[in-house]
Design a protein around this motif. Structure first.
Motif, PDB file in Angstrom:
ATOM      1  N   ASP A 240      25.381  24.081  -9.151  1.00 48.53           N
ATOM      2  CA  ASP A 240      26.031  24.675  -9.945  1.00 48.53           C
ATOM      3  C   ASP A 240      27.260  23.916 -10.558  1.00 48.53           C
ATOM      4  O   ASP A 240      27.340  22.495 -10.525  1.00 48.53           O
ATOM      5  CB  ASP A 240      26.768  25.936  -9.381  1.00 48.53           C
ATOM      6  N   ASP A 241      28.111  24.250 -11.439  1.00 46.80           N
ATOM      7  CA  ASP A 241      29.085  23.465 -12.147  1.00 46.80           C
ATOM      8  C   ASP A 241      30.141  23.062 -11.190  1.00 46.80           C
ATOM      9  O   ASP A 241      30.478  23.632  -9.976  1.00 46.80           O
ATOM     10  CB  ASP A 241      29.703  24.173 -13.210  1.00 46.80           C
ATOM     11  N   ASN A 242      30.670  21.907 -11.395  1.00 48.13           N
ATOM     12  CA  ASN A 242      31.768  21.436 -10.863  1.00 48.13           C
ATOM     13  C   ASN A 242      31.678  20.836  -9.432  1.00 48.13           C
ATOM     14  O   ASN A 242      32.520  20.887  -8.398  1.00 48.13           O
ATOM     15  CB  ASN A 242      33.179  22.190 -11.038  1.00 48.13           C
ATOM     16  N   ILE A 243      30.450  20.379  -9.182  1.00 54.85           N
ATOM     17  CA  ILE A 243      30.338  19.738  -7.780  1.00 54.85           C
ATOM     18  C   ILE A 243      30.353  18.190  -7.822  1.00 54.85           C
ATOM     19  O   ILE A 243      30.353  17.565  -8.433  1.00 54.85           O
ATOM     20  CB  ILE A 243      28.785  19.974  -7.618  1.00 54.85           C
TER      21      ILE A 243
ATOM     22  N   ALA B 211      26.658  26.067  -4.866  1.00 54.56           N
ATOM     23  CA  ALA B 211      27.442  26.678  -5.907  1.00 54.56           C
ATOM     24  C   ALA B 211      28.599  26.105  -6.403  1.00 54.56           C
ATOM     25  O   ALA B 211      29.205  24.964  -5.694  1.00 54.56           O
ATOM     26  CB  ALA B 211      28.143  28.210  -5.261  1.00 54.56           C
ATOM     27  N   ARG B 212      29.492  26.507  -7.122  1.00 53.26           N
ATOM     28  CA  ARG B 212      30.502  25.950  -8.184  1.00 53.26           C
ATOM     29  C   ARG B 212      31.565  25.592  -7.149  1.00 53.26           C
ATOM     30  O   ARG B 212      31.893  26.186  -6.443  1.00 53.26           O
ATOM     31  CB  ARG B 212      30.730  26.745  -9.404  1.00 53.26           C
ATOM     32  N   ASN B 213      32.264  24.485  -7.854  1.00 56.87           N
ATOM     33  CA  ASN B 213      33.514  24.067  -7.107  1.00 56.87           C
ATOM     34  C   ASN B 213      33.411  23.548  -5.462  1.00 56.87           C
ATOM     35  O   ASN B 213      34.354  23.358  -5.104  1.00 56.87           O
ATOM     36  CB  ASN B 213      34.598  25.091  -7.117  1.00 56.87           C
ATOM     37  N   THR B 214      32.091  23.093  -5.192  1.00 57.88           N
ATOM     38  CA  THR B 214      31.860  22.701  -3.897  1.00 57.88           C
ATOM     39  C   THR B 214      31.821  21.171  -3.563  1.00 57.88           C
ATOM     40  O   THR B 214      31.549  20.266  -4.747  1.00 57.88           O
ATOM     41  CB  THR B 214      30.673  23.255  -3.491  1.00 57.88           C
ATOM     42  N   ILE B 215      32.511  20.740  -2.629  1.00 54.15           N
ATOM     43  CA  ILE B 215      32.802  19.120  -2.324  1.00 54.15           C
ATOM     44  C   ILE B 215      31.803  18.812  -1.157  1.00 54.15           C
ATOM     45  O   ILE B 215      32.152  19.326   0.006  1.00 54.15           O
ATOM     46  CB  ILE B 215      34.298  18.661  -2.383  1.00 54.15           C
TER      47      ILE B 215
ATOM     48  N   ASN C 239      33.238  27.001  -3.848  1.00 55.80           N
ATOM     49  CA  ASN C 239      34.422  26.638  -3.341  1.00 55.80           C
ATOM     50  C   ASN C 239      34.266  26.153  -1.819  1.00 55.80           C
ATOM     51  O   ASN C 239      35.387  26.215  -1.031  1.00 55.80           O
ATOM     52  CB  ASN C 239      35.686  27.635  -3.487  1.00 55.80           C
ATOM     53  N   CYS C 240      33.130  25.585  -1.473  1.00 53.54           N
ATOM     54  CA  CYS C 240      33.051  25.080   0.131  1.00 53.54           C
ATOM     55  C   CYS C 240      33.480  23.874   0.042  1.00 53.54           C
ATOM     56  O   CYS C 240      33.215  23.057  -0.800  1.00 53.54           O
ATOM     57  CB  CYS C 240      31.650  25.305   0.643  1.00 53.54           C
TER      58      CYS C 240
END
Length: 107
Positions: free
Chosen positions: A23-26, A47-51, A70-71
């Motif tokens: 997803d976005d912002n990985i 999913a998005r915002n995961t690092i 967000n993980c």
């Protein structure tokens, strides 16, 4: 499939299987001098915002695993996530020593 704003650091040490969705912002960061880096199996959804980041450690994510939004997964040693694992939103996995997570939890 890659969303927008994907960051790959040390891409030579990142291996991605088939049918993987980002997803976005990985952020995928495989830094370290003596490690193998990040390995992601087949049919994985991130999913998005995961690092996902390792520093001198390795991270392996098995087939059919889903990381919700967000993980964060960080490894100083080794983190191995088995197949068929589902993470809820805002999960943080930090592996300072070898850590192995296997699924499914429910048969």
């Amino acid at each position: 499939m890659f969303g927008k704003n994907i960051t790959l650091r040390h891409a030579k040490k990142i291996r991605i299987g088939n049918n993987v969705i980002f997803d976005d912002n990985i952020v995928l960061d495989a830094k370290g001098a003596n490690n193998k880096g990040i390995t992601i199996g087949n049919n994985v959804m991130v999913a998005r915002n995961t690092i996902i980041a390792c520093k001198e450690g390795d991270i392996t994510i098995g087939d059919n695993t889903n990381l919700s939004l967000n993980c964060a997964i960080h490894s100083e040693s080794r983190v191995e996530i088995g197949s068929n694992v589902l993470f809820a939103a805002y999960c943080y996995i930090v592996g300072a020593a070898a850590m192995i997570l296997k699924g499914p939890i429910f048969p």
